[in-house]
Design a protein around this motif. Sequence first.
Motif, PDB file in Angstrom:
ATOM      1  N   GLU A 207       0.803  -1.232   0.000  1.00 47.82           N
ATOM      2  CA  GLU A 207       0.000   0.000   0.000  1.00 47.82           C
ATOM      3  C   GLU A 207       0.830   1.274   0.000  1.00 47.82           C
ATOM      4  OE1 GLU A 207      -3.236  -0.425  -0.253  1.00 47.82           O
ATOM      5  OE2 GLU A 207      -3.331  -2.568   0.233  1.00 47.82           O
ATOM      6  N   ARG A 213       2.290  -0.403  -5.731  1.00 41.76           N
ATOM      7  CA  ARG A 213       1.380   0.258  -6.679  1.00 41.76           C
ATOM      8  C   ARG A 213       1.508  -0.349  -8.061  1.00 41.76           C
ATOM      9  NH1 ARG A 213      -0.302   5.405  -6.870  1.00 41.76           N
ATOM     10  NH2 ARG A 213      -0.835   5.188  -4.697  1.00 41.76           N
ATOM     11  N   TYR A 216      -0.313  -3.666  -8.330  1.00 36.89           N
ATOM     12  CA  TYR A 216      -1.750  -3.497  -8.578  1.00 36.89           C
ATOM     13  C   TYR A 216      -2.012  -3.102 -10.034  1.00 36.89           C
ATOM     14  CZ  TYR A 216      -3.199  -4.076  -3.726  1.00 36.89           C
ATOM     15  OH  TYR A 216      -3.482  -4.606  -2.510  1.00 36.89           O
ATOM     16  N   ALA A 217      -1.127  -2.286 -10.603  1.00 41.11           N
ATOM     17  CA  ALA A 217      -1.300  -1.898 -12.008  1.00 41.11           C
ATOM     18  C   ALA A 217      -1.189  -3.119 -12.921  1.00 41.11           C
ATOM     19  CB  ALA A 217      -0.260  -0.848 -12.393  1.00 41.11           C
ATOM     20  N   GLY A 220      -4.265  -5.129 -12.689  1.00 41.43           N
ATOM     21  CA  GLY A 220      -5.414  -4.492 -13.358  1.00 41.43           C
ATOM     22  C   GLY A 220      -5.343  -4.614 -14.865  1.00 41.43           C
ATOM     23  N   ASN A 221      -4.177  -4.426 -15.443  1.00 42.54           N
ATOM     24  CA  ASN A 221      -4.039  -4.500 -16.898  1.00 42.54           C
ATOM     25  C   ASN A 221      -2.560  -4.641 -17.219  1.00 42.54           C
ATOM     26  OD1 ASN A 221      -3.889  -4.113 -19.663  1.00 42.54           O
ATOM     27  ND2 ASN A 221      -5.375  -2.450 -19.696  1.00 42.54           N
ATOM     28  N   GLU A 286     -13.360  -3.225  -6.229  1.00 49.61           N
ATOM     29  CA  GLU A 286     -12.804  -3.602  -7.522  1.00 49.61           C
ATOM     30  C   GLU A 286     -12.405  -5.068  -7.549  1.00 49.61           C
ATOM     31  OE1 GLU A 286     -13.097  -1.217  -9.453  1.00 49.61           O
ATOM     32  OE2 GLU A 286     -13.074   0.548  -8.174  1.00 49.61           O
ATOM     33  N   GLU A 288     -10.046  -6.383  -5.762  1.00 52.56           N
ATOM     34  CA  GLU A 288      -8.597  -6.503  -5.601  1.00 52.56           C
ATOM     35  C   GLU A 288      -8.285  -7.067  -4.217  1.00 52.56           C
ATOM     36  OE1 GLU A 288      -7.574  -2.441  -5.994  1.00 52.56           O
ATOM     37  OE2 GLU A 288      -7.021  -2.596  -8.094  1.00 52.56           O
TER      38      GLU A 288
ATOM     39  N   LEU B 369      -5.039   2.240 -20.149  1.00 52.47           N
ATOM     40  CA  LEU B 369      -5.474   2.471 -18.777  1.00 52.47           C
ATOM     41  C   LEU B 369      -5.564   1.186 -17.976  1.00 52.47           C
ATOM     42  CD1 LEU B 369      -8.372   4.985 -19.453  1.00 52.47           C
ATOM     43  CD2 LEU B 369      -6.160   5.507 -18.443  1.00 52.47           C
ATOM     44  N   VAL B 370      -5.320   1.321 -16.675  1.00 54.88           N
ATOM     45  CA  VAL B 370      -5.693   0.275 -15.737  1.00 54.88           C
ATOM     46  C   VAL B 370      -7.065   0.706 -15.229  1.00 54.88           C
ATOM     47  CG1 VAL B 370      -5.079  -0.965 -13.649  1.00 54.88           C
ATOM     48  CG2 VAL B 370      -3.287  -0.042 -15.121  1.00 54.88           C
ATOM     49  N   LEU B 371      -8.118   0.153 -15.839  1.00 51.12           N
ATOM     50  CA  LEU B 371      -9.456   0.715 -15.641  1.00 51.12           C
ATOM     51  C   LEU B 371      -9.947   0.609 -14.208  1.00 51.12           C
ATOM     52  CD1 LEU B 371     -11.051  -0.571 -18.933  1.00 51.12           C
ATOM     53  CD2 LEU B 371     -10.652   1.807 -18.341  1.00 51.12           C
ATOM     54  N   SER B 372      -9.437  -0.405 -13.477  1.00 51.53           N
ATOM     55  CA  SER B 372      -9.919  -0.578 -12.105  1.00 51.53           C
ATOM     56  C   SER B 372      -9.326   0.471 -11.175  1.00 51.53           C
ATOM     57  CB  SER B 372      -9.549  -1.982 -11.613  1.00 51.53           C
ATOM     58  OG  SER B 372      -8.154  -2.167 -11.713  1.00 51.53           O
ATOM     59  N   ARG B 373      -8.281   1.165 -11.612  1.00 48.91           N
ATOM     60  CA  ARG B 373      -7.611   2.107 -10.725  1.00 48.91           C
ATOM     61  C   ARG B 373      -8.052   3.548 -11.002  1.00 48.91           C
ATOM     62  NH1 ARG B 373      -5.395  -0.739  -6.577  1.00 48.91           N
ATOM     63  NH2 ARG B 373      -4.155   1.090  -6.128  1.00 48.91           N
ATOM     64  N   LEU B 381       1.509   6.489 -13.001  1.00 48.01           N
ATOM     65  CA  LEU B 381       2.141   5.164 -13.141  1.00 48.01           C
ATOM     66  C   LEU B 381       3.595   5.197 -13.634  1.00 48.01           C
ATOM     67  CD1 LEU B 381       1.707   2.128 -12.787  1.00 48.01           C
ATOM     68  CD2 LEU B 381       0.834   2.043 -15.102  1.00 48.01           C
ATOM     69  N   LEU B 384       6.086   7.166 -10.893  1.00 50.59           N
ATOM     70  CA  LEU B 384       5.978   6.914  -9.455  1.00 50.59           C
ATOM     71  C   LEU B 384       7.293   7.141  -8.724  1.00 50.59           C
ATOM     72  CD1 LEU B 384       3.729   3.745  -9.281  1.00 50.59           C
ATOM     73  CD2 LEU B 384       3.233   6.015  -8.349  1.00 50.59           C
ATOM     74  N   LEU B 394       5.568   5.690  -1.443  1.00 46.03           N
ATOM     75  CA  LEU B 394       4.600   6.554  -2.122  1.00 46.03           C
ATOM     76  C   LEU B 394       4.387   7.843  -1.343  1.00 46.03           C
ATOM     77  CD1 LEU B 394       1.924   3.873  -3.055  1.00 46.03           C
ATOM     78  CD2 LEU B 394       3.635   4.900  -4.549  1.00 46.03           C
TER      79      LEU B 394
END
Lengths: 338, 532
Positions: A207, A213, A216-217, A220-221, A286, A288, B369-373, B381, B384, B394
């Motif tokens: 987190e 991060r 998670y990206a 997601g895709n 979502e 996740e 895109l990462v649509l869920s984010r 992205l 970072l 972060l």
Amino acid sequence: MTTSPQATDDARSWRGGRVRWARLFRQFGTLIGFIVIVAFFSWQKPDTFMNVRNWVNITQQVSILGVVAATMTIVMVLNDFDLSVGTMASMVGIVAGTLLRDGYMLGVALGLGLLVGAGGGLLNGVLVSYIRISPFVATLGTLTMFNGLALYISGGTTIFGRAIPTALSDFGRGGIYLGIVDGQRITLPYLTIITLVVLIVVWIVLEQTVFGRRLYAIGGNMEAARLGGVRVRMLRLMAFVISGMGAAIAGLMLVSRLASANPTQGDGLMLRAIAAVFLGMTMSEEGEPHVLATMLGVLILGVLANGLTQMQIDTYIQQILTGGIIVLAVTLSSLSRR
Amino acid sequence: MTMVHPPPTPAPAESTLLLHITGANKAYHGIPALVDASLTLRAGEVHALIGENGAGKSTLIKLMAGVLSADSIAMAVRGQPVNFREARDAFDAGLRFIHQELNAVPTLSVAENVFLNQRYPTRAGVFVHWRRLHRQTRDVLAQLGITHLAPGQIMARLSPGDQMLVKIASAFVDANPSAAGERAVAIYVMDEPTAALSTSEAARLFEVIDRLRASGCAILYVTHRLDEIFQLADRVTVLRDGRVVDCVPIEGTTAAGLIRMMTGRDLQQVYPPRGPDVQVSERVLLDVRELTTRAIHGVSFQLYENEILGVAGLSGAGRTELLRALIRADRVLAGTVSLNGAALQARSPAEAWDQGMAYVPEERRSQGLVLSRSISDNITLPHLRHLARRGTFLNHGRERRTSAEMSEAVRLKAEGVTQATWQLSGGNQQKTVFARAFARSPQILLLDEPTRGVDVGAKFDIYTLIRKINAQGTGIIMVSSDLPELIGMCDRILILRDGALVHTVQTEALTENELLTLCYGELSDDNQPASH
């Protein structure tokens, strides 16, 4: 265009209200379920269930599962799985137990055990990320390999007794004395402390860091993450290494707790760890995985085992009930998602 | 409760009213997406539906398709009130939907895809009657004038345009040809069908649409391309902010008039001019020599500081692949790229971003895109590490500030930077991808179809942004199928054919026809560019 603003507003807020309830249920349904389970056991076993000592016990009972589930969460953030964690934990236990039996120092045995975990995780990571075998197939293969290795190294026997130093077995049973509550000595088990440390580290990694991060990206895709400057292969590899090390820590904790090393003693961890992550995922909008939610999943499994045992429910029936509750939770979550 | 409806367009007596929608309302989480919308479709018309992204076009179509339930709606097909609860209801009522995204099954054959929603013809009720399936497929294709596709071809091997034609063909297959008389398919809804098509493929589609219109069908045609409307449509319905602005016959309207209706403002110039003090300098920013990948062969060119370089070509010419080679998404087999005189060492997109390249990919949903984010997560992205504390931890506050600043710079419309990107309209999704590309003031910006599927207002915003970032010295390479856009925005245009660079042209005084001719190269008779 003249629409009556009053009527529209009323309709909207009413609809908004219903949406909000569905959302609340979706996000906190699992938490509500947990509270219901706790309330049920408190009512059934008022004396032995709802007290500090039993809860401390529960944290110790779930501590090993907690470590595996926490690191499994990292892999599942990527939409991957690591099926090999259970046999990995058994194998690491056997490696450490064999070294101890042969007279190596405790530190060497534990250190090499962790290294074996990292190496196994590296193997999984290379297979999945560089050779591009699906995680299911790759870790199913290594699951079998680790199982075979554990049996081969140990010769199929359990290492116990004088082979395991008392320092290690005392650690598994001991803890930090906290005080006396309701006339009972309360100690915070060392194993619980290890799990808390692992939990905090995993939470920070997922987190609060760039690494998390990016995981998670990727989950997601993957393609968008790669084109957006994420080193997908390296990060996937590292996730599997972490998962392997989590399994190794759990394997060593098992040796400490049981004061013995058996070639199959960690095998059951994998399915329960994945179940805990899934239970936690029901709390995310979502879908996740998040490690704190995973811990709730771990606690649900732990409380069920503890409470059902106290009620003297047959272990076979316990399994049926536990499985049914997992399926129910995921079903309710996906129904309210529609 | 009193509601004043917008004056419904009276249907002339001579043409049958196939579909009639009034009082369509739909809100998401309390935010209205459609307010009292209405629509009529007559037999034998092509009815264009236009509006900016987020104007409610998709919502209206989803209500018609039965995949979304309205808060209130009155809908009638051929005068019979209908209530679509699921997609099957709309299908049974004779509505067919053709979406811009290809949701075909790539591993199956043309015939299998054409009959995907149908029962395959069988022998003995169990075994697929392949010969009949192929014959029926050939018949359907022939009806649409598609003669160059064979039923046995595998979908994945076809060009995107041909795949779209197969999908359209599948919409023409009727479940029950024997009962065709009464319940024949009569209403086709096409959502930006030309988005992925080349000009000649689009021309073929337009022929098919003309044939349908002549046979008495109604076609609802959703598009962002105004030229298509004037070429095809009989009437046009304009949506803005979920409301129907007007429904007018195409005669007597102008592009400027439609733009005014969609945006509520005048757009004098479609392409913002280059700033007066911005000159393409002599300094070479990017020097590409003999760049070769699996898809492109020995491409060499220079990009100068402050230059906008266009890339044109037919689909499959290697335009996207050129950009993918530069961002290092595809493996480079040979050739060198130097940035500011130093060799570009990057071997992955991550390293390319770090060396000052930025990339807006062709498909914003699958590649961008990462649509869920959230918006913020998507913008930050690639950056970072630069935003983080000690490159590792972060810095949420800084991320939020940077992404809020960038969202404002690209004029993103959203509830806030924490909103998930799947909730955004296409134009705002594209702006999110742009905000990401701009965030670290890149030296080179690679744009692949930057305005595809983006509405007129957002298009202008994006053009303005491209000018702005270019004025700061960023070199831009821009791939587009929209030729006027290339001519309007670029200084020079590279023309690719079959993976090789065949021409480099200055855009001054270049016409669309000349550019298109260059893309095609020598013309053979059966390969004429569509003359529309």
